[in-house]
Scaffold this motif. Structure first.
Motif, PDB file in Angstrom:
ATOM      1  N   HIS A  57      -5.734   7.012 -19.998  1.00 12.30           N
ATOM      2  CA  HIS A  57      -4.889   6.937 -18.725  1.00 12.30           C
ATOM      3  C   HIS A  57      -3.373   6.501 -19.249  1.00 12.30           C
ATOM      4  O   HIS A  57      -2.950   5.386 -18.802  1.00 12.30           O
ATOM      5  CB  HIS A  57      -5.277   6.305 -17.512  1.00 12.30           C
ATOM      6  N   SER A  58      -2.516   7.288 -19.860  1.00 16.67           N
ATOM      7  CA  SER A  58      -1.390   7.250 -19.890  1.00 16.67           C
ATOM      8  C   SER A  58      -1.358   6.201 -20.904  1.00 16.67           C
ATOM      9  O   SER A  58      -2.116   5.603 -21.671  1.00 16.67           O
ATOM     10  CB  SER A  58      -0.558   6.790 -18.820  1.00 16.67           C
ATOM     11  N   CYS A  82      -1.920   2.722 -21.005  1.00 15.67           N
ATOM     12  CA  CYS A  82      -2.156   1.503 -19.956  1.00 15.67           C
ATOM     13  C   CYS A  82      -2.653   0.339 -20.836  1.00 15.67           C
ATOM     14  O   CYS A  82      -2.636  -0.610 -20.481  1.00 15.67           O
ATOM     15  CB  CYS A  82      -3.178   1.990 -18.998  1.00 15.67           C
ATOM     16  N   TYR A  83      -3.191   0.702 -22.240  1.00 17.35           N
ATOM     17  CA  TYR A  83      -3.877  -0.632 -22.672  1.00 17.35           C
ATOM     18  C   TYR A  83      -3.027  -1.598 -23.168  1.00 17.35           C
ATOM     19  O   TYR A  83      -3.489  -2.861 -23.094  1.00 17.35           O
ATOM     20  CB  TYR A  83      -4.808   0.052 -23.706  1.00 17.35           C
ATOM     21  N   LYS A  85      -0.463  -2.740 -21.889  1.00 16.10           N
ATOM     22  CA  LYS A  85       0.148  -3.235 -20.621  1.00 16.10           C
ATOM     23  C   LYS A  85      -0.993  -3.983 -20.019  1.00 16.10           C
ATOM     24  O   LYS A  85      -0.744  -5.368 -19.701  1.00 16.10           O
ATOM     25  CB  LYS A  85       0.667  -2.091 -19.466  1.00 16.10           C
ATOM     26  N   LEU A  86      -2.077  -3.579 -20.209  1.00 19.03           N
ATOM     27  CA  LEU A  86      -3.385  -4.227 -19.568  1.00 19.03           C
ATOM     28  C   LEU A  86      -3.547  -5.649 -20.328  1.00 19.03           C
ATOM     29  O   LEU A  86      -3.630  -6.620 -19.913  1.00 19.03           O
ATOM     30  CB  LEU A  86      -4.574  -3.471 -19.576  1.00 19.03           C
ATOM     31  N   ALA A 116      -8.838  -6.210 -20.228  1.00 18.97           N
ATOM     32  CA  ALA A 116      -8.610  -4.710 -20.798  1.00 18.97           C
ATOM     33  C   ALA A 116      -9.877  -4.148 -21.344  1.00 18.97           C
ATOM     34  O   ALA A 116     -10.130  -3.066 -21.192  1.00 18.97           O
ATOM     35  CB  ALA A 116      -7.713  -4.828 -21.612  1.00 18.97           C
ATOM     36  N   TYR A 163     -11.870  -2.758 -18.552  1.00 16.37           N
ATOM     37  CA  TYR A 163     -11.596  -1.582 -18.140  1.00 16.37           C
ATOM     38  C   TYR A 163     -11.890  -0.489 -18.733  1.00 16.37           C
ATOM     39  O   TYR A 163     -12.224   0.788 -18.417  1.00 16.37           O
ATOM     40  CB  TYR A 163      -9.991  -1.915 -17.733  1.00 16.37           C
ATOM     41  N   GLU A 177       0.386   1.712 -28.386  1.00 21.01           N
ATOM     42  CA  GLU A 177      -1.085   1.681 -27.509  1.00 21.01           C
ATOM     43  C   GLU A 177      -2.073   2.154 -28.355  1.00 21.01           C
ATOM     44  O   GLU A 177      -3.274   1.667 -28.219  1.00 21.01           O
ATOM     45  CB  GLU A 177      -0.597   3.063 -26.720  1.00 21.01           C
TER      46      GLU A 177
END
Length: 181
Positions: free
Chosen positions: A52-53, A55-56, A58-59, A68, A71, A114
């Motif tokens: 999803h873009s 995201c990881y 950042k999570l 993370a 998720y 990422e």
């Protein structure tokens, strides 16, 4: 009408919840303001992925590696769950396993961060430079074993045996009562 559970909304979430609850023996009713699948579900990209873009990275920074990981693996489990539901119910919805790509046309720096994060979380990710796209990219993260399907074919098939009231907007909920027109 009385029911154990009232589900408000006949999109993907509402129909999936209804399906699972009926499987577990609950008496349910689904109330949909318009027609099932006419909102967000109708406009979905049809991909089922854990990608999803960006995201990881950042999570992990915001919530830590453990959250993370939860998720990421909830999303991986969702892919398997869709596949199981489709196979168990013999739903013809064009489901297929495919890779998903997250690419950049300008810099690999954010992709590299990422990828490191995805690898920490044990996601099926790798760096790619040769992409079958009609435009130039500098690289991509390839997430293997993701999926796509026709969401409305899936939704309509799953909804066939569920008690659904379309064109039934919910006006208020008071305690254990749901009021419609």
């Amino acid at each position: 009408r009385k029911a154990d559970t009232v589900i408000i909304g006949g999109g993907m979430a509402g129909i999936l919840i209804g399906h699972e609850l009926v499987k577990r023996g609950f008496d349910i009713v689904i109330l949909e303001a318009k027609q099932i699948g006419c909102g967000q579900t109708k406009n979905t990209t049809a991909k089922i992925t854990s990608q999803h873009s960006l995201c990881y990275d950042k999570l992990i920074k915001r919530f830590g590696e453990e959250k993370a990981y939860q998720y990421a693996h909830a999303n991986e489990l969702a892919i398997k769950s869709y596949e199981h539901i489709i196979n168990a119910n013999k739903i013809d919805c064009d489901f297929e396993r495919l890779p998903s790509y997250l690419y950049s046309q300008t810099s690999t720096q954010c992709l590299e961060r990422e990828l490191v994060s995805a690898e920490k979380l044990s996601l099926p990710a790798s760096f790619q430079t040769d992409l079958p796209l009609p435009f130039k990219t500098v690289g991509a993260i390839k997430f293997d074993n993701q999926a796509q399907f026709h969401p409305l074919k899936f939704l309509y098939s799953l909804a066939e045996d569920l008690p659904i009231y379309e064109n039934t907007p919910v006006h208020t909920v008071e305690g254990q009562k749901v009021f419609t027109e």
